[in-house]
Design a protein around this motif. Structure first.
Motif, PDB file in Angstrom:
ATOM      1  N   ASP A   7       0.797  -1.233   0.000  1.00 16.16           N
ATOM      2  CA  ASP A   7       0.000   0.000   0.000  1.00 16.16           C
ATOM      3  C   ASP A   7       0.827   1.279   0.000  1.00 16.16           C
ATOM      4  OD1 ASP A   7      -2.391  -1.491  -0.035  1.00 16.16           O
ATOM      5  OD2 ASP A   7      -2.400  -1.616   2.153  1.00 16.16           O
ATOM      6  N   GLU A   8       2.132   1.186   0.073  1.00 14.93           N
ATOM      7  CA  GLU A   8       2.971   2.380  -0.014  1.00 14.93           C
ATOM      8  C   GLU A   8       3.109   2.797  -1.471  1.00 14.93           C
ATOM      9  OE1 GLU A   8       6.082   2.029   3.705  1.00 14.93           O
ATOM     10  OE2 GLU A   8       6.696   1.204   1.785  1.00 14.93           O
ATOM     11  N   GLN A   9       3.369   4.082  -1.670  1.00 14.81           N
ATOM     12  CA  GLN A   9       3.617   4.590  -3.011  1.00 14.81           C
ATOM     13  C   GLN A   9       5.106   4.861  -3.176  1.00 14.81           C
ATOM     14  OE1 GLN A   9       1.035   7.843  -4.035  1.00 14.81           O
ATOM     15  NE2 GLN A   9      -0.803   6.691  -3.502  1.00 14.81           N
ATOM     16  N   ARG A  25       4.818   6.968 -10.598  1.00 13.69           N
ATOM     17  CA  ARG A  25       4.268   6.688  -9.272  1.00 13.69           C
ATOM     18  C   ARG A  25       3.566   5.337  -9.307  1.00 13.69           C
ATOM     19  NH1 ARG A  25      -0.670   8.663  -6.542  1.00 13.69           N
ATOM     20  NH2 ARG A  25      -1.135   9.571  -8.573  1.00 13.69           N
ATOM     21  N   GLU A  27       2.027   1.956  -6.668  1.00  9.30           N
ATOM     22  CA  GLU A  27       1.628   1.523  -5.330  1.00  9.30           C
ATOM     23  C   GLU A  27       2.037   0.064  -5.184  1.00  9.30           C
ATOM     24  OE1 GLU A  27      -2.351   1.870  -2.700  1.00  9.30           O
ATOM     25  OE2 GLU A  27      -2.604   0.907  -4.656  1.00  9.30           O
ATOM     26  N   VAL A  42       3.431  -4.319  -8.277  1.00  7.31           N
ATOM     27  CA  VAL A  42       3.035  -2.911  -8.170  1.00  7.31           C
ATOM     28  C   VAL A  42       1.861  -2.606  -9.094  1.00  7.31           C
ATOM     29  CG1 VAL A  42       5.379  -2.161  -7.557  1.00  7.31           C
ATOM     30  CG2 VAL A  42       4.639  -2.087  -9.955  1.00  7.31           C
ATOM     31  N   LEU A  45       0.057   4.188 -11.001  1.00 10.76           N
ATOM     32  CA  LEU A  45      -0.976   5.120 -10.576  1.00 10.76           C
ATOM     33  C   LEU A  45      -1.167   6.309 -11.503  1.00 10.76           C
ATOM     34  CD1 LEU A  45      -0.223   5.121  -6.752  1.00 10.76           C
ATOM     35  CD2 LEU A  45      -1.994   3.849  -7.980  1.00 10.76           C
ATOM     36  N   TRP A  65       7.590   7.616  -2.687  1.00  9.65           N
ATOM     37  CA  TRP A  65       7.052   8.744  -3.437  1.00  9.65           C
ATOM     38  C   TRP A  65       7.158  10.052  -2.651  1.00  9.65           C
ATOM     39  CZ3 TRP A  65       6.553   9.265  -8.359  1.00  9.65           C
ATOM     40  CH2 TRP A  65       5.878  10.378  -8.865  1.00  9.65           C
TER      41      TRP A  65
END
Length: 189
Positions: A7-9, A25, A27, A42, A45, A65
């Protein structure tokens, strides 16, 4: 590399060391998997790939990010240093600098880049310590055009600084340099 979680970008670059190339970018969906040990799943986005999911090498995820603006600023400065150094590609001066810097101990003190895109760019791990070793003024070196310290504390130096430091190292290690040149000449003869 920073620790990653789902869930991190992150900023993704297909060729992580391709200075000046865009980042995208993404996620993190999943880290590792039954068939893709070590890879990261990934979801893109933004851009044309938005919504696409793909397995990528974790090395292509260059920074979280939240740090992308600092990464881009370093990347732009690195690209400028590489551009200023490109005149030296394939030159005997660059080969001489490679010989000289190859004799520096410890090996991680300075690193002369070998890639076509960034030939002549020098990485200095500890500018203060290296300047002291070479009996140079670190502040004077910091004032050199296009020289900068990146977000990781590495000093990135363009060819004019690289050339100056190579000359100073050659003076300091003159006997070692002459011995290495003689050895190489013998091999070629």
């Amino acid at each position: 590399m920073a620790f990653m979680e789902a869930d991190e970008q992150w900023a993704y670059r297909p060729s992580p060391k391709a200075i000046g190339m865009p980042v995208h970018r993404v996620e993190i969906v999943r880290i590792g998997g039954p068939r893709r040990y070590g890879d990261v799943h990934v979801r893109f986005l933004d851009g044309e790939e938005a919504g696409v999911q793909e397995w990528v090498n974790p090395g292509t995820l260059v920074v979280p990010w939240s740090q992308v603006s600092v990464f881009r600023a370093d990347d732009e400065r690195e690209a400028a240093a590489a551009e200023a150094s490109c005149v030296v590609r394939g030159s005997t001066e660059l080969e001489a600098a490679r010989i000289v810097f190859g004799l520096v101990k410890p090996k991680n003190r300075v690193r002369l880049r070998r890639g076509k895109a960034d030939a002549g760019v020098l990485e200095i791990k500890d500018l203060e310590g290296t300047a002291a070793w070479l009996e140079l003024d670190a502040q004077e070196l910091r004032a050199a055009p296009l020289l900068f310290e990146d977000r990781d504390g590495r000093c990135i130096a363009p060819w004019p600084v690289t050339q100056r430091l190579a000359r100073r190292v050659a003076e300091k290690l003159a006997d070692d340099v002459l011995e290495e040149v003689a050895r190489r000449h013998e091999v070629l003869a």
